[in-house]
Design a protein around this motif. Structure first.
Motif, PDB file in Angstrom:
ATOM      1  N   ALA A 175       1.046  -1.217  -0.197  1.00 48.90           N
ATOM      2  CA  ALA A 175      -0.217  -0.040   0.246  1.00 48.90           C
ATOM      3  C   ALA A 175       0.852   1.302   0.334  1.00 48.90           C
ATOM      4  CB  ALA A 175      -0.854   0.166   1.348  1.00 48.90           C
ATOM      5  N   VAL A 214      -2.376   5.610  -1.867  1.00 48.77           N
ATOM      6  CA  VAL A 214      -3.193   5.478  -0.381  1.00 48.77           C
ATOM      7  C   VAL A 214      -3.832   6.978  -1.144  1.00 48.77           C
ATOM      8  CG1 VAL A 214      -3.520   6.464   1.585  1.00 48.77           C
ATOM      9  CG2 VAL A 214      -2.314   4.475   0.881  1.00 48.77           C
ATOM     10  N   ASP A 239      -6.556   5.891  -4.095  1.00 49.49           N
ATOM     11  CA  ASP A 239      -7.985   5.148  -3.522  1.00 49.49           C
ATOM     12  C   ASP A 239      -8.329   6.671  -2.762  1.00 49.49           C
ATOM     13  OD1 ASP A 239      -8.589   3.625  -2.857  1.00 49.49           O
ATOM     14  OD2 ASP A 239      -7.769   2.460  -1.046  1.00 49.49           O
ATOM     15  N   ALA A 260      -2.132  -0.623  -3.588  1.00 48.67           N
ATOM     16  CA  ALA A 260      -3.864  -0.122  -2.172  1.00 48.67           C
ATOM     17  C   ALA A 260      -4.526  -2.037  -2.569  1.00 48.67           C
ATOM     18  CB  ALA A 260      -3.510   0.612  -1.205  1.00 48.67           C
ATOM     19  N   LYS A 296      -6.161   4.302  -8.043  1.00 45.77           N
ATOM     20  CA  LYS A 296      -4.837   4.317  -7.046  1.00 45.77           C
ATOM     21  C   LYS A 296      -4.106   3.327  -8.082  1.00 45.77           C
ATOM     22  CE  LYS A 296      -7.315   0.263  -4.939  1.00 45.77           C
ATOM     23  NZ  LYS A 296      -7.525  -0.656  -3.712  1.00 45.77           N
TER      24      LYS A 296
END
Length: 460
Positions: A83, A88, A91, A297, A350
């Motif tokens: 991740a 991140v 996302d 992630a 992401k």
């Protein structure tokens, strides 16, 4: 929450995540709490809203102690789950947009960014051109296996029977294949009795001669073979099935070949590793998890098929409330027809964030660095009088055991895990207990691997 409140509190949350990542190496890798510890410290649901200060405090006091830290530099268990911070942020953007991208018309960008990334990755990974236009992001390799199986069943029958399946279908895996294939067979209505487990050779790769014999026996007995799953990088030891030879057997019988490269798949970005993927050009479908070793992630699984028309035909149901002019024009892709659920998140953001931040060369450096570390560890094991490899190294995965036997191996692994600076898991190889060391965390450097190896050697 108004935008100005979001801005203020969002800064606090980002600071918290950054602080957590900075101190991650000082935390024990595995959670040290007992069952029930976390729940015993959670307050009843508040009747009235109370802001974020209490939640952030609970993160420090309850959630972090109750978490096994998959991003820790000493995490060598299972497979990596990278991740990276750019993913991140991607996302976060996806969540901020709040898109439900089930149809092209519900968010053209969600569909077309995904199409673009999947097609671009075909070239970047050296995958066959037959996969262009056949890529879709699934949540996990388990879902990818299920949609592959449904497409295989559909192609094999020409259409869905009213009863679904007739009980004659068979699916072929090796004894090392991930359990998700057997689970997919259950969910597809085939049952466990439809799954044939094929023996493996001395490096734990599928025995192609045995596969051919089993298929011929099933055909002679009125069975209908529908799918073979070949694996590039098995979970236990990283074994690599002979995909090209398996493909020849599948071609003779018209069987769908699904290639599961959930962990090892991203290595195809590096030209020097593409020999491991020989035969993929003959596959009907292929899966690689970006959320394992590709800095993205969880959850994001890359799935391609050379037969998107078959997949869509197998899964399409179009109720009136989903009809729209774009779909009816035939000019767009509706990814709802490529997956199990109807709804879908804007997951590609992401992955896009990762690709834009690192570039392909940055991801290659990430992969090569771990393979180099594993090669160094392999040389240390070779020089050691107490430990040995039980199978050859596979990319960044080593499977090793103590020469004094299973108890010595287990005792050493347990001691390292209890100490807290590293986390290892195990497998069995021909009945022998062995430690798996999967090097793959983004923060792992040579000093972390040296410390883990020293701890393992001194734990006797």
């Amino acid at each position: 929450m108004q935008p100005d409140e979001f801005r203020r509190i969002g800064h606090e949350v980002i600071d918290w995540i950054a602080d957590y990542r900075e101190r991650l190496g000082d935390l024990p890798v595995r959670s040290q709490v007992e069952p029930g510890w976390v729940r015993s410290r959670l307050a009843p649901l508040p009747e009235h809203g109370e802001g974020f200060a209490g939640l952030l405090a609970d993160l420090d006091q309850v959630v972090v102690p109750g978490t096994t830290h998959w991003q820790h530099p000493g995490f060598y268990a299972y497979f990596p789950s990278n991740a990276s911070l750019p993913s991140v942020l991607g996302d976060l953007i996806s969540s901020g947009l709040g898109v439900q991208g089930m149809l092209w018309s519900t968010s053209p960008a969600a569909t077309e960014v995904e199409q673009h990334l999947m097609d671009e990755l075909v070239g970047a990974m050296g995958l066959p051109r037959s996969f262009v236009g056949g890529g879709v992001i699934q949540d996990t390799a388990s879902s990818a296996a299920l949609v592959a199986m449904l497409a295989a069943l559909h192609r094999g029958s020409g259409k869905w029977r009213q009863s679904g399946v007739d009980g004659s279908e068979t699916v072929y895996v090796s004894s090392q294949t991930h359990s998700s294939i057997e689970r997919a067979a259950r969910m597809a209505g085939l049952g466990e009795e439809a799954v044939r487990s094929i023996a493996v050779d001395d490096v734990l790769a599928m025995d192609v001669a045995e596969l051919a014999r089993q298929i011929e026996s099933d055909v002679d007995n009125g069975r209908r073979p529908v799918l073979v799953c070949a694996t590039i990088g098995t979970t236990g030891t990283g074994a690599i099935d002979p995909v090209a030879e398996i493909a020849e057997v599948c071609a003779r019988h018209g069987i769908w070949l699904h290639v599961d490269a959930a962990w090892a798949g991203p290595a195809a970005l590096c030209p020097e590793f593409r020999g491991l993927f020989a035969g993929v050009e003959k596959a009907d479908s292929f899966c690689a998890n970006a959320h394992k070793w590709m800095l993205t992630a969880f959850d994001l699984s890359l799935f391609w098929t050379a037969h998107p028309d078959v997949l869509v035909d197998a899964l399409t149901i179009l109720p009136e409330y989903l009809r729209n002019s774009a779909t009816e024009s035939g000019a767009v892709v509706d990814y709802r027809d490529w997956q199990i659920p109807l709804g879908r998140r804007f997951r590609s953001l992401k992955l896009w964030s990762v690709l834009r931040w690192y570039g392909l060369e940055g991801i290659r450096a990430h992969l090569r660095g771990h393979v180099d570390l594993a090669a160094k560890l392999e040389s240390w094991v070779d020089e050691d009088s107490d430990w040995e490899l039980v199978v050859p190294r596979s990319l960044s995965l080593l499977t090793i055991a103590h020469r004094d036997g299973d108890e010595a191996t287990r005792r050493a692994m347990d001691a390292v895990n209890a100490e807290g600076t590293a986390f290892l898991t195990h497998t069995t190889v021909n009945g022998r207990f062995a430690v798996r060391i999967a090097i793959g965390a983004e923060a792992t450097r040579e000093e972390h691997v040296r410390a883990m190896w020293a701890a393992l050697r001194s734990s006797q």
